[in-house]
Design an enzyme around this catalytic site. Sequence first.
Site, PDB file in Angstrom:
ATOM      1  N   ASP A 171       0.831  -1.210   0.000  1.00 19.88           N
ATOM      2  CA  ASP A 171       0.000   0.000   0.000  1.00 19.88           C
ATOM      3  C   ASP A 171       0.864   1.258   0.000  1.00 19.88           C
ATOM      4  O   ASP A 171       2.024   1.235   0.402  1.00 19.88           O
ATOM      5  CB  ASP A 171      -0.900   0.022   1.250  1.00 19.88           C
ATOM      6  CG  ASP A 171      -0.090  -0.001   2.540  1.00 19.88           C
ATOM      7  OD1 ASP A 171       0.887  -0.770   2.597  1.00 19.88           O
ATOM      8  OD2 ASP A 171      -0.416   0.761   3.473  1.00 19.88           O
ATOM      9  N   GLU A 172       0.256   2.327  -0.451  1.00 19.57           N
ATOM     10  CA  GLU A 172       0.810   3.687  -0.329  1.00 19.57           C
ATOM     11  C   GLU A 172       2.276   3.768  -0.749  1.00 19.57           C
ATOM     12  O   GLU A 172       3.087   4.398  -0.073  1.00 19.57           O
ATOM     13  CB  GLU A 172       0.655   4.185   1.128  1.00 19.57           C
ATOM     14  CG  GLU A 172      -0.784   4.308   1.538  1.00 19.57           C
ATOM     15  CD  GLU A 172      -0.960   4.735   2.994  1.00 19.57           C
ATOM     16  OE1 GLU A 172      -1.736   5.678   3.209  1.00 19.57           O
ATOM     17  OE2 GLU A 172      -0.351   4.135   3.893  1.00 19.57           O
ATOM     18  N   ALA A 173       2.592   3.161  -1.897  1.00 18.92           N
ATOM     19  CA  ALA A 173       3.986   3.177  -2.373  1.00 18.92           C
ATOM     20  C   ALA A 173       4.218   4.420  -3.233  1.00 18.92           C
ATOM     21  O   ALA A 173       4.720   4.328  -4.360  1.00 18.92           O
ATOM     22  CB  ALA A 173       4.280   1.894  -3.145  1.00 18.92           C
TER      23      ALA A 173
END
Length: 521
Positions: free
Chosen positions: A333-335
């Site tokens: 997530d949220e890379a």
Amino acid sequence: MRVPLAALLALALPLTAAPAAAAPSPAAPATTLGSVIPAPVEVRPGGPAFRLTKGTVIEAAATARTVAQRLAEALRPATGYPLPIVARAPRFTPVISLATGAVGARLGGEGYRLGVRANEVDLRANSNAGLFAGVQTLRQLLPAAIDASTPRQRRWTVPGGDIVDYPRFAYRGAMLDEARHFHSPDEIKRYIDEISRFKVNYLHLHLADDQGWRIQIDSWPRLAQVGGAPGTGVDGVGGGYLTKAQYRDLVRYAADRYITIVPEIDMPGHVNAAQVAYPELTCDGVAPPPRTDTDVGYSSLCIGKEVTYRFVEDVIRELAAMTPGPYLHIGGDEAQATTPADYLTFEKRVLPLVAKYGKTAYGWNEIAAAPAARKAVAQYWGLDTSNATLAAAVRQGTRVVMSPANLAYLDQKYNPQTPIGLDWAGYIEVRTAYDWDPGTRLSDVPAAAVLGVEAPLWSETLRKMADIEFLAFPRLAAIAELGWSRSHDWNSFRSRLGAYGPRWDAQGVNFYRSTQIDWVG
Ligand code: ACM
């Protein structure tokens, strides 16, 4: 005769039909066969009640002995009764009988039948997991004082009748974030006890993030030594990590309660703690400063360096070796600090590594962008009611666990006055947590692709067990019902939840007394 559950509850708990804003707490209603959370599939009340007495024995074959042990442990403190576990009860002795055997394919591996007669409670299932689920139901059919830790004088009756029960979804999860604030093995065990009452069968542990690294990895020892040092929690509060021995002990403890541990190492983002410990994991080889703030999206593994994949493979190999469960969660997530092309390059190499070590890859729904995710499980945490990328992956075989942040995230505040928690996904009161369907929430993902539901609890604002409990309960019970029950009825849930309050009180659980609920007691 089958009585629809809602009708039964309307009869059983008439008080709940007329909630009034300033009404006093309703008096404790008699526990009825229909007062169970999550709501069972079939409830047929009738016949005389069973009375648990000093002379009651628990009958179980050797194969069911550990479940019988859990039952005895649950009932002995408040009753003060010996409740011996025997292979065969003498005739005419009041007995709680636990037996596995063919009780019907419909019940599957986790369903059970519970029959309550004057002199016998008869619990049967296809497997011990089903017996354990039935034990949780039986506990809720006794007076709330059964959850007291010291002997109480009560008539310990169980209402007569029959229950047939089995789950809607195979995956019914909770997640605890160990990275933002480290919770001790004893706290995790207490949480396991608390969630197992609601027939939750997976506990996902978020073990590494920008702030801290919380699991011993022998081939990269500084991960835990540096990443788990004192002061690595948010705001520099707390620290710590699980040794392999502690992790294995937790896996066993959870398994004894039919809960499978799912470990998560988040990557390629959320890796600042790993890079502090091993600067070669950055592209320039320079260690970043340790971070104890709550920003996200700023760290990334270096996608072009081979050392990245040695690191990832070592971690996956060691984690898989100490995890008997089928899933290994690799975040994803949220890379935002990884380019989209690099993200795909990374997942193309890393998703197959999970399979190489015998596990099913599991990640946040962003992994669905990677073609290699077609054999993976994607955990949907978005706020939207459709997701084209996930839907396309599902058509290729990806399976889904539903954790919409605005419905299922236990770390979101109940309302603006809630003293702890975050609010970026919105406020989540009890009704909001309850009033949705994991099977139909995403309009472009069919229910058949949904493995189940999970309630994540992120730890940025948590410091102690009482904080965990305040945010988890009662909402965890709502999400657990969505995972287990086929019926969905807010008024029924609301009544049963109100009647559950004294049980949490008896257990010393610091639950949130939502004003949406008429709490008993
Ligand atoms: C997430 O909340 N970043 C999965």
